[in-house]
Enzyme design. Sequence first.
Site, short mmCIF file in Angstrom:
data_model
loop_
_atom_site.label_atom_id
_atom_site.label_comp_id
_atom_site.label_asym_id
_atom_site.label_seq_id
_atom_site.Cartn_x
_atom_site.Cartn_y
_atom_site.Cartn_z
N TYR A 173 0.68 -1.21 0.25
CA TYR A 173 -0.13 0.06 -0.08
C TYR A 173 0.87 1.47 0.08
O TYR A 173 0.54 2.12 -0.77
CB TYR A 173 -0.79 -0.01 1.10
CG TYR A 173 -1.96 1.17 1.31
CD1 TYR A 173 -2.71 1.34 0.61
CD2 TYR A 173 -1.68 2.31 2.48
CE1 TYR A 173 -3.77 2.37 0.82
CE2 TYR A 173 -2.42 3.21 2.57
CZ TYR A 173 -3.63 3.32 1.84
OH TYR A 173 -4.29 4.43 2.14
N LYS A 177 0.90 4.01 -2.97
CA LYS A 177 0.46 5.36 -2.76
C LYS A 177 1.70 6.47 -3.10
O LYS A 177 1.44 7.49 -3.28
CB LYS A 177 0.12 5.56 -1.27
CG LYS A 177 -1.34 4.92 -1.03
CD LYS A 177 -2.22 5.46 -1.69
CE LYS A 177 -3.84 5.15 -1.52
NZ LYS A 177 -5.03 5.53 -2.39
#
Length: 304
Positions: A173, A177
């Site tokens: 993640y 991002k």
Amino acid sequence: MGANRLCEGRVVVVTGAGRGLGRAHALAYAAEGARVVVNDLGVGLDGTPGPDSPAARVVQEIRAGGGDAVAHGGDIATTAGAASLVRTALDTYGRLDTLVNNAGFLRDRMLVNLDEDDWDAVLRVHLKGHFLPLRHAAAHWRAETKAGRTPTARVVNTSSGAGLLGSLGQGNYSAAKAGILGLTLVAAAELARYGVQVNAIAPAARTRMTEATFAETMTAPETGFDAMAPENVSPLVVWLGSAASEGVTGRVFETEAGRITVMEGWHPGPTQDRGARRTPEEAGETVRKLLPQARTPGPVYGAG
């Protein structure tokens, strides 16, 4: 509720808009006069299909409030799904003004337990799921510009504090991002000639992805200001997606509760140039001298 609303007449696409932040954004845009394409695949936290259609429910909410919206259930991390997303806006409303990339999910694991499928799945939805809608929207806006109709177009991407600082147990993640931040900067530079502004937010709010991981800080209070309500983030997203944000592009904003922060990315810090090659030992000595002069990085989330 008149012609002075901030997004009156604009057509806005919001991905992952069936719940959480995306739903809040879609409703906020509609309240400001936008016609909204509500995209949501209707999947669980792990990316598997769910039994209902959250996008249709949000469309019903918008229409019940006097707004105009249409649902899109395609997978925006595929070329066909992203193309149909843009086509839905054009076929339904005849234009596209703003793209809000918001869709995502989690598969949290510590790195030693993170397998390739979990890595690929999260990178696919978050990073590829930003690139493909942006790619197809940008192609439309470029065609409009070449036809003499330069748009007042806006893109709002969704990063995270995990992308800015890292987050324990979220290597996939965090990488996705962080990649979104790089994509934002490149898109802002490349698409400016076509009338497109591109910015990113790093929000903190209560969603399905955060309410379990950060349960203590995400719980809604019984009374008073609900600092972690996703609706707190949407006003900035609406403004960035409106014509009123003219001149603001290539920026990243942290936003939560009542706070908005303009983030400042990588800048050169302490430097020493000797004009010649160093030995490894000399390189190490130089680093040891420079580090005390540099700003200390913020802590990785979850590191204490």
